[in-house]
Write a protein that holds these residues in place. Structure first.
Motif, short mmCIF file in Angstrom:
data_model
loop_
_atom_site.label_atom_id
_atom_site.label_comp_id
_atom_site.label_asym_id
_atom_site.label_seq_id
_atom_site.Cartn_x
_atom_site.Cartn_y
_atom_site.Cartn_z
N GLU A 1 0.82 -1.21 0.00
CA GLU A 1 0.00 0.00 0.00
C GLU A 1 0.85 1.26 0.00
O GLU A 1 0.48 2.28 -0.59
CB GLU A 1 -0.98 -0.05 1.17
N PHE A 2 2.04 1.22 0.62
CA PHE A 2 2.97 2.34 0.51
C PHE A 2 3.38 2.55 -0.95
O PHE A 2 3.37 3.69 -1.45
CB PHE A 2 4.24 2.07 1.34
N VAL A 3 3.77 1.47 -1.61
CA VAL A 3 4.21 1.56 -3.01
C VAL A 3 3.07 2.08 -3.88
O VAL A 3 3.28 2.95 -4.75
CB VAL A 3 4.71 0.20 -3.51
N HIS A 4 1.88 1.54 -3.67
CA HIS A 4 0.72 2.00 -4.45
C HIS A 4 0.52 3.50 -4.31
O HIS A 4 0.34 4.22 -5.31
CB HIS A 4 -0.53 1.25 -3.98
N ASP B 1 -0.45 -3.83 -12.06
CA ASP B 1 -0.28 -2.38 -12.13
C ASP B 1 1.10 -1.90 -11.69
O ASP B 1 1.59 -0.88 -12.19
CB ASP B 1 -1.35 -1.69 -11.29
N TYR B 2 1.73 -2.62 -10.73
CA TYR B 2 2.97 -2.11 -10.14
C TYR B 2 4.19 -2.98 -10.41
O TYR B 2 5.29 -2.63 -10.00
CB TYR B 2 2.77 -1.89 -8.64
N TYR C 1 4.08 -5.75 -13.53
CA TYR C 1 4.03 -6.14 -14.95
C TYR C 1 4.04 -4.92 -15.88
O TYR C 1 4.86 -4.84 -16.80
CB TYR C 1 2.79 -7.00 -15.19
N ILE C 2 3.16 -3.96 -15.64
CA ILE C 2 3.09 -2.79 -16.53
C ILE C 2 4.35 -1.93 -16.44
O ILE C 2 4.90 -1.52 -17.48
CB ILE C 2 1.81 -1.97 -16.25
N PRO C 3 4.88 -1.63 -15.22
CA PRO C 3 6.14 -0.86 -15.18
C PRO C 3 7.31 -1.57 -15.86
O PRO C 3 8.21 -0.91 -16.38
CB PRO C 3 6.39 -0.68 -13.67
N MET C 4 7.33 -2.91 -15.84
CA MET C 4 8.38 -3.64 -16.55
C MET C 4 8.32 -3.37 -18.06
O MET C 4 9.34 -3.39 -18.75
CB MET C 4 8.23 -5.15 -16.33
N GLY C 5 7.12 -3.14 -18.55
CA GLY C 5 6.94 -2.94 -19.98
C GLY C 5 5.63 -3.49 -20.49
O GLY C 5 5.17 -3.12 -21.57
#
Length: 387
Positions: A122-125, A279-280, A282-286
């Motif tokens: 939740e911090f990262v989110h 969201d935090y 898979y998508i940031p990886m690309g």
């Protein structure tokens, strides 16, 4: 504080009474104090540590400099790596690499703060969404309520600030009635269904050498339903408890064992975790933006990391890799079979369900086994091969 104890029942009813009698503008603070008490009951030392970490993360979130928000994510993640995985790293080094370099690291004895993984997620989110402009910054008290909201503190579901900050602190007997029913369903799943399955699998996974193949198959299926009833029960209790106070938590399980492929399974299993991974991680990886092969690699890596999140043991890593490989095969198969029809659709869907369910059940062997060796022995002996 565990949901299935009398201590929690007393705490819950007392807090609900105080909440109902408190004027609506002050109910936020009742819930914050309740979250403090709920967490501090298990460890006052860890409570103060997470209280301080929450303050640090909130201060980072106030920065107008976007790099500070981005690199600030390393603070909670760093503490997670230390508390949850440093012992595993030292143990792995000493058992695998120390002989090569003639050096062993001192044994590590670290008490892991309760639910630190959920805190960090939740911090990262929050930091990531503030960085991306997906959410407005909330007040100090709203952030503390979000982080220390006791129903979801220990076992989720993993919340999102965008919906949580819109709660109105309403109280009604209708909410209490519906919430109590949901909590009752969760308690039934946990105490009557999940716990009753323990004798069928616990001794078998501890020492699979002693048991014949039929006992191993029974243990595997028993664990599959045990973990579903267990996890979904805690989500039911959390969702019901939140509803009693007029809050809404996201649904976390949606009949995952009726899934016809692994992608669908992860849309139905631990939904708040699956969407967080998407969201935090898979998508940031690309995600699917960098070509087909990279997409398959990112899926595999995201699932492997999600396996490690479940526990600091290589068995969880292998479980994550198992699902990563399964999802990659699923993606390749779906692309290949487009425009191809082999069997009637009802039969195809039935076979797809059966294969998916069995694949998931085989994966639970890694998840439940205390060591990799035990899981290998379990697999081999299932087929009547002595090991």
């Amino acid at each position: 504080m565990i949901f299935t104890t009398y201590t929690f029942l007393v705490f819950f009813l007392a807090l609900l009474l105080v909440y109902a009698l408190t004027p609506r503008p002050l109910r936020k603070y009742v819930m914050i104090v309740g979250g403090f008490v709920f967490y501090a009951y298990d460890s006052i030392g860890h409570f103060f540590f997470l209280l301080a970490l929450t303050c640090v993360v909130y201060v980072i979130s106030l920065s107008e400099k976007r790099p500070i928000l981005l690199y600030g994510i390393c603070v909670p993640v760093g503490f997670l790596l230390y508390y949850k995985y440093w012992k595993m790293a030292v143990s792995t080094w000493n058992s695998v690499f120390a002989g090569w370099f003639s050096a062993t690291l001192p044994a590590v004895h670290i008490a892991v703060p309760l639910a630190i993984s959920f805190f960090v997620f939740e911090f990262v989110h929050y930091l990531a969404d503030v960085y991306k402009g997906k959410t407005e910054r909330v007040s100090f008290s709203e952030f503390f309520l979000f982080i220390f909201f006791f129903p979801s503190l220990v076992a989720g579901p993993i919340k999102r600030i965008q919906s949580f900050s819109k709660e109105k602190f309403l109280f009604s007997f209708e909410h209490v009635q519906k919430g109590m029913i949901r909590m009752g369903i969760g308690l039934f799943k946990k105490i009557v269904l999940a716990d009753s399955l323990n004798p069928l699998f616990m001794p078998v996974f501890d020492d699979p050498h002693k048991y014949p193949p039929d006992a191993l198959w029974v243990a595997m299926y028993a664990y599959a339903f045990k973990i579903y009833f267990d996890f979904s029960a805690y989500s039911d209790i959390a969702i019901g408890a939140a509803q009693c106070f007029g809050f809404h938590l996201p649904e976390n399980f949606n009949w995952p064992y009726i899934s016809r492929n692994l992608v669908e399974f992860w849309r139905r299993w631990h939904i708040s975790l699956s969407t967080w991974i998407r969201d935090y991680l898979y998508i940031p990886m690309g995600g699917n933006r960098k070509g087909y092969l990279n997409m398959l690699l990112f899926i595999f890596l995201a699932m492997t990391i999600s396996g490690l999140w479940h526990g600091a043991n290589w068995t969880f890593v292998i479980w994550g890799m198992w699902h990563g490989i399964g999802q990659v095969i699923n993606k390749i198969w779906n692309k290949w079979r487009q425009e191809r029809t082999f069997v009637p659709k009802p039969l195809y869907e039935f076979l797809s369900w059966g294969l998916t369910f069995q694949f998931v059940c085989f994966g639970w062997i890694f998840f439940a086994s205390p060591t990799i060796h035990n899981s290998i022995v379990f697999f081999v002996r299932m087929w009547g091969i002595h090991a």
